[in-house]
Design a protein around this motif. Sequence first.
Motif: not given
Length: 466
Positions: A344-356, A381-384, A433-439
Amino acid sequence: MSPLDTLRRLLPMGVRRALVVPAEHLLALAMLPALAAAAVLARLRRSRRRERPRIVWGPEPILSYGHWSRALQKAGYESETVMQEVYARINRPEDFDVLYEDLVPPGLAFLLGPYAAFVRSLFRADVFQHHYSGGFLGLTPLWRFEAQLLHLAGARVVSQAHGNDAHLSSQIADLSLRHALLSSYPMLARREARTRKRVMYWTEHADCMFGGLMMDGLGRWDVLPASVATIDVTRWQRERPYSRADGRSGGPVRIAHAPNHRGFKGTEFILAAIEQLRAEGLDVELVLIEGVQNSEVQRILTSEVDVLADQLIATGYALNAIEGMAAGLPVVANLEDDRLTDVLRRYSYLDECPILSASPETIADRLRELVLDPALRERLGRAAAAYAAKYHSDETAMYLYGAIYRHIWAGEPVALIDLFHPLKSVYSRSLPRIEHGLVRNRLAPAPGLRRAARFAAVSADDAPER
């Protein structure tokens, strides 16, 4: 209450089954030729193909069906929900358009409702949306004929996993998840053979199927959203400023948790984490949300809490996490299993997800970080909220289902498999793109810690062998 309802309540379960099962099979035997004739007639009346198909959702009263139907109505589709019943604890009759008891006498809805809803929908809908348990015939002896009857009528079918309709216990690689399902849904494993038959049936016959974070045992998907749920995000907007409380001053940091089944959600680990933080002297309050209407969930998430702790056992997130993100809350959930998340990171949008991301072993650490750092809570919260608006809003539903219908109904060459591909998706790339600072949904170490880690690694490489 009808006399038939009274009789059903008075008779022991074994006697009821002994009476009802033969009646169901006799009725099915009589109904099959009638349903085939209705399908042919519906096909003749559908000879002129509409530009936009008519949609029907059902029969299990899932809140998301109502969300999707209303979203498509906004986009100009004729769409309705037809449900077998209402789960009175969490939804209301007005959440849906039609119930079986609206079509047949209430006392006979369990027996005649499926057939009445099926025939009615043959003439009112072109695309049937349901989960792997099947559509209106899913709980009847004719479930093996449903796809063939719909295709005979010229209709199309979209199937997607909801939960226990597609969980195949022996195929779940994560043994903790398997254990949690046995805790919360003890009959699930016993019914695996039944579930497998239906999953295989719709895998073969559905015109479109969904992938996502629940794919153990599923052999096919045509479209790959990270999570299929969408909501009207405008109804979930935050109603108060972000709290500056830091666990030491400024009042309590309020953490919400809304389990439908505690074992599946890992509730005991969240409760233990809250107690641990309190024992450390942090001012933390748990808001436990159970067995209430969705309107009450909305009120609490938009106006009363600072963090949402969602699920810790199953890898992924679903409707409640999306509601929390739309409300601008930092959300904690389990996204630990790279075996499930990498695709889901490679073929969908999970890398933009800001869930911790957190597990039962790390939930106290993740909550502590959020409690102590109000700026982090606000950033996530704002990224979410931005993420929910981009990928889980009515507009997302219009894009997703619109693309599916153009492909399966209008015959357009839409590459559904790449609908959310980070490098190919027109939709994903057309919005910021949703930027959230998580890796990988984890907090990145501070620069000083990263340098220290690199220095330690180099020092270890240079150390003489002993």
